[in-house]
Design an enzyme around this catalytic site. Structure first.
Site, PDB file in Angstrom:
ATOM      1  CG  ASP A 201     -23.377-102.812   9.797  1.00 21.46           C
ATOM      2  OD1 ASP A 201     -23.953-101.490   9.039  1.00 21.46           O
ATOM      3  OD2 ASP A 201     -25.061-103.245   8.942  1.00 21.46           O
TER       4      ASP A 201
ATOM      5  CB  CYS B 245     -27.260-100.668  10.344  1.00 22.01           C
ATOM      6  SG  CYS B 245     -29.066-100.529  10.299  1.00 22.01           S
TER       7      CYS B 245
ATOM      8  CG  HIS C 122     -42.601 -86.968  23.388  1.00 26.67           C
ATOM      9  ND1 HIS C 122     -44.203 -86.703  22.136  1.00 26.67           N
ATOM     10  CD2 HIS C 122     -42.794 -85.235  23.091  1.00 26.67           C
ATOM     11  CE1 HIS C 122     -44.645 -85.725  22.134  1.00 26.67           C
ATOM     12  NE2 HIS C 122     -44.110 -85.030  22.351  1.00 26.67           N
TER      13      HIS C 122
ATOM     14  CG  HIS D 193     -43.905 -87.433  27.300  1.00 26.81           C
ATOM     15  ND1 HIS D 193     -44.992 -87.643  26.122  1.00 26.81           N
ATOM     16  CD2 HIS D 193     -43.697 -86.457  26.513  1.00 26.81           C
ATOM     17  CE1 HIS D 193     -45.096 -86.814  25.871  1.00 26.81           C
ATOM     18  NE2 HIS D 193     -44.401 -86.069  25.523  1.00 26.81           N
TER      19      HIS D 193
HETATM   20  C1  RB5 Z   1     -26.443-105.123   6.097  1.00 25.59           C
HETATM   21  O1  RB5 Z   1     -26.386-105.104   5.108  1.00 25.59           O
HETATM   22  C2  RB5 Z   1     -27.453-104.609   5.992  1.00 25.59           C
HETATM   23  O2  RB5 Z   1     -28.687-105.378   6.147  1.00 25.59           O
HETATM   24  C3  RB5 Z   1     -27.178-103.909   7.407  1.00 25.59           C
HETATM   25  O3  RB5 Z   1     -27.169-102.379   7.715  1.00 25.59           O
HETATM   26  C4  RB5 Z   1     -28.655-103.201   7.941  1.00 25.59           C
HETATM   27  O4  RB5 Z   1     -29.674-101.977   6.730  1.00 25.59           O
HETATM   28  C5  RB5 Z   1     -30.042-103.432   8.430  1.00 25.59           C
HETATM   29  O5  RB5 Z   1     -31.204-103.051   8.749  1.00 25.59           O
END
Ligand code: RB5
Length: 147
Positions: free
Chosen positions: A8, A65, A98, A132
């Site tokens: 993201d 993210c 694992h 495992h």
């Molecule tokens: C987006 O602001 C943020 O929430 C996302 O990148 C992430 O960290 C969510 O777990």
């Protein structure tokens, strides 16, 4: 070796860095987005990378993210995905040894470029330990029980 990578906006800069690094290391990859730093929703990218990996189109996936938390939760909703949120070489290695993780999740706001490179190298150099397998099978069993 073929890698699926996606993020993201919170993971965008680390993704762009890793794309350069993968290219320098002659590791083939496909970028599932995001295509820029504008705000997007991490479940969309976790889902697309996880589906492509589970279909067998890639050897493994890298999802990013802000923290790696949300995108790993989303990816793990895809049947057959074993996305591991790792933060150093040891957890990267153990995720393969694992857990037979097929996706590595990273935090763009929590993991440096250099640490991310070390993590991917450690994951790629590790080997799954088949002792495992009964536990991995139990994870698959849960998926069947929930459908
Ligand atoms: C987006 O602001 C943020 O929430 C996302 O990148 C992430 O960290 C969510 O777990």
């Amino acid at each position: 070796m073929r890698i699926a990578i996606g993020s993201d906006h919170g993971g965008y800069l680390l993704k762009e860095h890793l794309k350069k690094w993968l290219g320098q290391n002659k590791l083939a990859f496909d970028d599932f987005g995001a295509d820029g730093p504008a705000s997007v929703d991490y479940p969309d990218f976790g889902k697309h990378v996880a589906r492509a990996v589970v279909k067998g189109q890639y050897d493994f996936g890298i999802i990013i993210c802000g923290t790696g938390i949300g995108i790993s939760i989303a990816a793990n909703k895809v049947k057959g995905a074993r996305a591991a949120l790792v933060y150093d070489e040891e957890t990267a290695c153990l995720a393969k040894q694992h857990n037979n993780a097929n996706i590595i999740a990273l935090g763009g706001r929590t993991t440096s470029n250099e640490r991310a490179e070390q993590i991917i190298k450690a994951y790629m150099n590790a080997t799954y330990e088949s002792r495992h397998q009964p536990r991995i099978q139990k994870i698959s069993d849960i998926e069947e029980e929930e459908t």
